[in-house]
Design a protein around this motif. Structure first.
Motif, PDB file in Angstrom:
ATOM      1  N   PHE A 120      41.385   8.925  31.355  1.00 26.23           N
ATOM      2  CA  PHE A 120      41.276   7.594  30.746  1.00 26.23           C
ATOM      3  C   PHE A 120      41.523   7.654  29.239  1.00 26.23           C
ATOM      4  N   THR A 121      40.979   8.681  28.601  1.00 23.93           N
ATOM      5  CA  THR A 121      41.137   8.811  27.151  1.00 23.93           C
ATOM      6  C   THR A 121      42.599   8.986  26.763  1.00 23.93           C
ATOM      7  N   LEU A 122      43.305   9.858  27.459  1.00 25.07           N
ATOM      8  CA  LEU A 122      44.714  10.099  27.141  1.00 25.07           C
ATOM      9  C   LEU A 122      45.561   8.859  27.422  1.00 25.07           C
ATOM     10  N   GLN A 123      45.239   8.126  28.477  1.00 27.02           N
ATOM     11  CA  GLN A 123      45.982   6.904  28.783  1.00 27.02           C
ATOM     12  C   GLN A 123      45.731   5.828  27.731  1.00 27.02           C
ATOM     13  N   LEU A 124      44.487   5.708  27.275  1.00 24.60           N
ATOM     14  CA  LEU A 124      44.184   4.747  26.217  1.00 24.60           C
ATOM     15  C   LEU A 124      44.899   5.115  24.924  1.00 24.60           C
ATOM     16  N   LEU A 125      44.963   6.398  24.616  1.00 21.36           N
ATOM     17  CA  LEU A 125      45.683   6.833  23.424  1.00 21.36           C
ATOM     18  C   LEU A 125      47.168   6.483  23.536  1.00 21.36           C
ATOM     19  N   ASP A 126      47.692   6.557  24.753  1.00 23.31           N
ATOM     20  CA  ASP A 126      49.098   6.232  24.984  1.00 23.31           C
ATOM     21  C   ASP A 126      49.379   4.769  24.657  1.00 23.31           C
ATOM     22  N   VAL A 127      48.532   3.858  25.160  1.00 22.79           N
ATOM     23  CA  VAL A 127      48.785   2.436  24.917  1.00 22.79           C
ATOM     24  C   VAL A 127      48.454   2.056  23.471  1.00 22.79           C
ATOM     25  N   LEU A 128      47.447   2.691  22.872  1.00 26.84           N
ATOM     26  CA  LEU A 128      47.157   2.423  21.462  1.00 26.84           C
ATOM     27  C   LEU A 128      48.301   2.878  20.568  1.00 26.84           C
ATOM     28  N   SER A 129      48.897   4.015  20.916  1.00 24.91           N
ATOM     29  CA  SER A 129      50.045   4.499  20.141  1.00 24.91           C
ATOM     30  C   SER A 129      51.189   3.482  20.190  1.00 24.91           C
ATOM     31  N   TYR A 130      51.404   2.875  21.361  1.00 21.21           N
ATOM     32  CA  TYR A 130      52.445   1.849  21.495  1.00 21.21           C
ATOM     33  C   TYR A 130      52.128   0.626  20.633  1.00 21.21           C
ATOM     34  N   LEU A 131      50.893   0.119  20.750  1.00 20.42           N
ATOM     35  CA  LEU A 131      50.500  -1.086  20.004  1.00 20.42           C
ATOM     36  C   LEU A 131      50.566  -0.862  18.499  1.00 20.42           C
ATOM     37  N   HIS A 132      50.082   0.287  18.060  1.00 24.17           N
ATOM     38  CA  HIS A 132      50.049   0.563  16.620  1.00 24.17           C
ATOM     39  C   HIS A 132      51.444   0.870  16.069  1.00 24.17           C
ATOM     40  N   GLY A 133      52.372   1.226  16.957  1.00 24.99           N
ATOM     41  CA  GLY A 133      53.726   1.545  16.513  1.00 24.99           C
ATOM     42  C   GLY A 133      54.647   0.338  16.406  1.00 24.99           C
ATOM     43  N   LEU A 134      54.162  -0.846  16.833  1.00 27.79           N
ATOM     44  CA  LEU A 134      54.967  -2.057  16.722  1.00 27.79           C
ATOM     45  C   LEU A 134      55.066  -2.492  15.258  1.00 27.79           C
ATOM     46  N   ASN A 135      56.020  -3.368  14.973  1.00 25.64           N
ATOM     47  CA  ASN A 135      56.188  -3.875  13.606  1.00 25.64           C
ATOM     48  C   ASN A 135      56.171  -5.405  13.630  1.00 25.64           C
ATOM     49  N   PHE A 161      43.280  -9.716  25.419  1.00 24.14           N
ATOM     50  CA  PHE A 161      43.712  -9.614  24.024  1.00 24.14           C
ATOM     51  C   PHE A 161      43.208 -10.781  23.195  1.00 24.14           C
ATOM     52  N   GLY A 162      42.057 -11.319  23.551  1.00 28.02           N
ATOM     53  CA  GLY A 162      41.533 -12.507  22.899  1.00 28.02           C
ATOM     54  C   GLY A 162      41.315 -12.373  21.413  1.00 28.02           C
ATOM     55  N   ILE A 163      41.004 -11.173  20.890  1.00 29.75           N
ATOM     56  CA  ILE A 163      40.781 -11.040  19.443  1.00 29.75           C
ATOM     57  C   ILE A 163      41.736 -10.038  18.800  1.00 29.75           C
ATOM     58  N   ALA A 164      42.794  -9.682  19.549  1.00 27.98           N
ATOM     59  CA  ALA A 164      43.807  -8.813  18.950  1.00 27.98           C
ATOM     60  C   ALA A 164      44.507  -9.556  17.821  1.00 27.98           C
ATOM     61  N   ARG A 165      45.076  -8.814  16.874  1.00 25.13           N
ATOM     62  CA  ARG A 165      45.773  -9.439  15.755  1.00 25.13           C
ATOM     63  C   ARG A 165      46.896  -8.531  15.274  1.00 25.13           C
ATOM     64  N   SER A 166      47.855  -9.124  14.586  1.00 21.48           N
ATOM     65  CA  SER A 166      48.908  -8.341  13.951  1.00 21.48           C
ATOM     66  C   SER A 166      48.426  -7.908  12.579  1.00 21.48           C
ATOM     67  N   PHE A 167      48.739  -6.679  12.228  1.00 24.37           N
ATOM     68  CA  PHE A 167      48.313  -6.138  10.937  1.00 24.37           C
ATOM     69  C   PHE A 167      49.052  -6.839   9.803  1.00 24.37           C
ATOM     70  N   LYS A 168      48.294  -7.293   8.801  1.00 26.28           N
ATOM     71  CA  LYS A 168      48.871  -7.955   7.629  1.00 26.28           C
ATOM     72  C   LYS A 168      48.550  -7.103   6.400  1.00 26.28           C
ATOM     73  N   ALA A 169      49.552  -6.395   5.913  1.00 23.47           N
ATOM     74  CA  ALA A 169      49.333  -5.413   4.850  1.00 23.47           C
ATOM     75  C   ALA A 169      48.787  -6.035   3.573  1.00 23.47           C
ATOM     76  N   GLN A 170      49.095  -7.309   3.335  1.00 27.84           N
ATOM     77  CA  GLN A 170      48.667  -7.919   2.080  1.00 27.84           C
ATOM     78  C   GLN A 170      47.217  -8.362   2.101  1.00 27.84           C
ATOM     79  N   ASN A 171      46.579  -8.391   3.253  1.00 31.28           N
ATOM     80  CA  ASN A 171      45.200  -8.873   3.354  1.00 31.28           C
ATOM     81  C   ASN A 171      44.197  -7.814   2.925  1.00 31.28           C
ATOM     82  N   GLY A 172      43.212  -8.231   2.150  1.00 33.25           N
ATOM     83  CA  GLY A 172      42.151  -7.313   1.758  1.00 33.25           C
ATOM     84  C   GLY A 172      41.146  -7.102   2.874  1.00 33.25           C
TER      85      GLY A 172
END
Length: 492
Positions: A120-135, A161-172
């Protein structure tokens, strides 16, 4: 706030989806199981939610986000109904057969099999890597057992994904502070903006939750005593780093976590549980005696100093609570020098820990030691037995004397229910014929005679040869010797 469910068994949504049952409810949504009236036999999951909420986490945002994602561990979105006059919206998605990790955890009575935990841990890391690698990167922000589906084939699916969000680099910091208490990173409560490292904190909290049978999600005092005895020790420093309060001190990417897990004992790329040869991390060698007075402490010290001479960083731990051996060693080795009031002292580069317990071991695993050598004595209490069985290299020290050889066979018989494929047997001062007899008796070639070694702190060539053979699989190859110039610089 909980909103009432609008649909019930038999309700028809959009003239196409007939509700079969309700699958689950939360404060902000309900999820139904529905059959497709246009595609007979096809089943979908429908998420109902109210968009008139004082936050950005609405169904339209979730739908737009999910429809853009393509990954085997994420649900496929097939239809979306915009908010009606009361604010209710509906998201139609792939129905995932199985149960939530929360339900699976309960089914296992809090003790999910270790091999499944690793999968489960390795599979979660796989999908997190995909999500975090998006632009821009997609930050999930709510990694908890009820948001993870487990299929009958033990495949992970990340849902809600009710509280997922896109990363906004300019936000503090994030505009909205959301997440499930216990699993959310500190920055989700207003101390900063969430990013990929926030999800990694959530993964660490989830891992600790599984490792402690649901007792803990953060690293606080007393957590060590609740960690399951079958969890590889090398998971400990990984989880502790994931749960650091400061994001800069955590792992910085899912790929980095995956690499760290895969180079440690207990995990291989195909998710099977095994033991790897040394390539990083801390290895544990545990020595126990088949009977008292057979030389466990002497052998543990000799191995520790052998490893130190190979330029490894080593700690040797005294696990017998009533033993005074290390205290006497400290008095002799440090004669004329001020003695430390703590339990740790150093002799020729090896760190000694007097009368230690399991909590000490767990804390040391998070440090920089490459090897921990445990002197378990000859006692057979449960804690020491568990440490012996979990070690990367368990060593039984016995007597080679003919009239005492039966003791080592009796020791093995008393532990017949445990796997012994990794066990090594050492017989101090045993003649070669005695070694052969014990090998035949135990039906193993992993029996070694140890030559006379008067001072375990110093090098003895014959003993070094035996240790080199015993530790060959753990060390892999000998580190290069320091050059003349390196030695000269050290002495200068």
């Amino acid at each position: 706030m909980r909103y009432p469910a609008r649909l019930e068994h038999g309700s028809l949504l959009g003239g196409r989806y007939r509700i079969v049952s309700i699958l689950g409810s939360g404060g902000m949504s309900h999820v139904y199981k529905a059959e497709d009236m246009k595609l007979p036999g096809k089943i979908w999951a429908i998420k109902e939610s109210v968009t008139a909420l004082p936050c950005e986490a609405n169904m339209e945002t979730e739908a737009a986000l999910l429809t853009s994602l393509r990954h085997p561990r994420l649900p496929l979105i097939v239809d979306f109904f915009v908010p009606d006059e009361e604010g209710y919206t509906y998201l139609v998605m792939e129905y995932i057969e199985g149960q939530t990790l929360s339900d699976y955890h309960k089914q296992c009575r809090g003790k999910i099999p270790l091999e499944h935990m690793t999968e489960f841990t390795l599979q979660l890391l796989d999908v997190l890597s995909y999500l975090h690698g998006l632009n821009p990167a997609v930050i999930y922000r709510d990694l908890k057992p009820s948001n993870i589906m487990i299929t009958p084939d033990h495949e992970v699916r990340l849902i809600d994904f009710g509280i997922a969000r896109s990363f906004k680099a300019q936000n503090g910091e994030d505009t909205v502070k959301l997440g499930t208490a216990g699993f959310a990173a500190p920055e989700q409560y207003g101390t900063g903006q969430t990013d990929a490292r926030s999800d990694l904190y959530g993964l660490g909290a989830l891992l600790l939750y599984l490792m402690t049978c649901g007792a803990y999600t953060e690293w606080i005092q007393g957590v060590e005593s609740s960690i399951r005895s079958d969890v590889p020790r090398t998971y400990i420093p990984v989880v502790r780093r994931l749960l650091r309060h400061n994001p800069e001190e955590r792992f910085q990417s899912a790929d980095e976590v995956r690499k760290e897990l895969l180079r440690r004992p207990g995990v291989t790329p195909n998710s099977e549980v095994t033991t790897l040869t040394i390539s990083g991390g801390t290895r544990v060698i545990a020595l126990t005696g088949a009977s008292s007075g057979v030389g466990v402490t002497h052998t543990a010290i000799a191995i520790s100093h052998y490893l130190e001479r190979q330029h490894f960083k080593v700690a040797v731990i005294e696990m017998s609570p009533r033993s005074q051996s290390f205290a006497r060693i400290q008095q002799v080795a440090l004669a004329g020098k001020p003695l430390s009031t703590g339990r740790q002292f150093e002799v020729d580069g090896v760190h000694y820990w007097k009368q230690s317990g399991r909590a000490d071991i767990l804390s040391l695993l998070g440090g920089s030691y490459q090897f921990i050598v445990m002197d378990l004595g000859s006692g057979q209490d449960q804690n020491r037995l568990e440490e012996f069985l979990r070690a990367d290299l368990p060593i039984v020290v016995g007597s080679g004397a003919e009239w005492k050889q039966a003791e080592i066979s009796a020791f093995v018989r008393s532990h017949h229910r445990f796997p012994r494929d990794k066990w090594i047997y050492c017989l101090p001062l045993a003649a070669s014929d005695a070694v052969q007899r014990v090998r035949r008796s135990l039906d193993t070639s992993s029996v070694y005679g140890l030559p006379l070694h008067i001072d375990p702190f110093d090098r003895e060539p014959q003993m070094d040869k035996v240790f080199a053979h015993i530790l060959m699989d753990m060390i892999g190859h000998q580190p290069k010797k320091r050059s003349f110039f390196a030695r000269k610089k050290i002495h200068d």
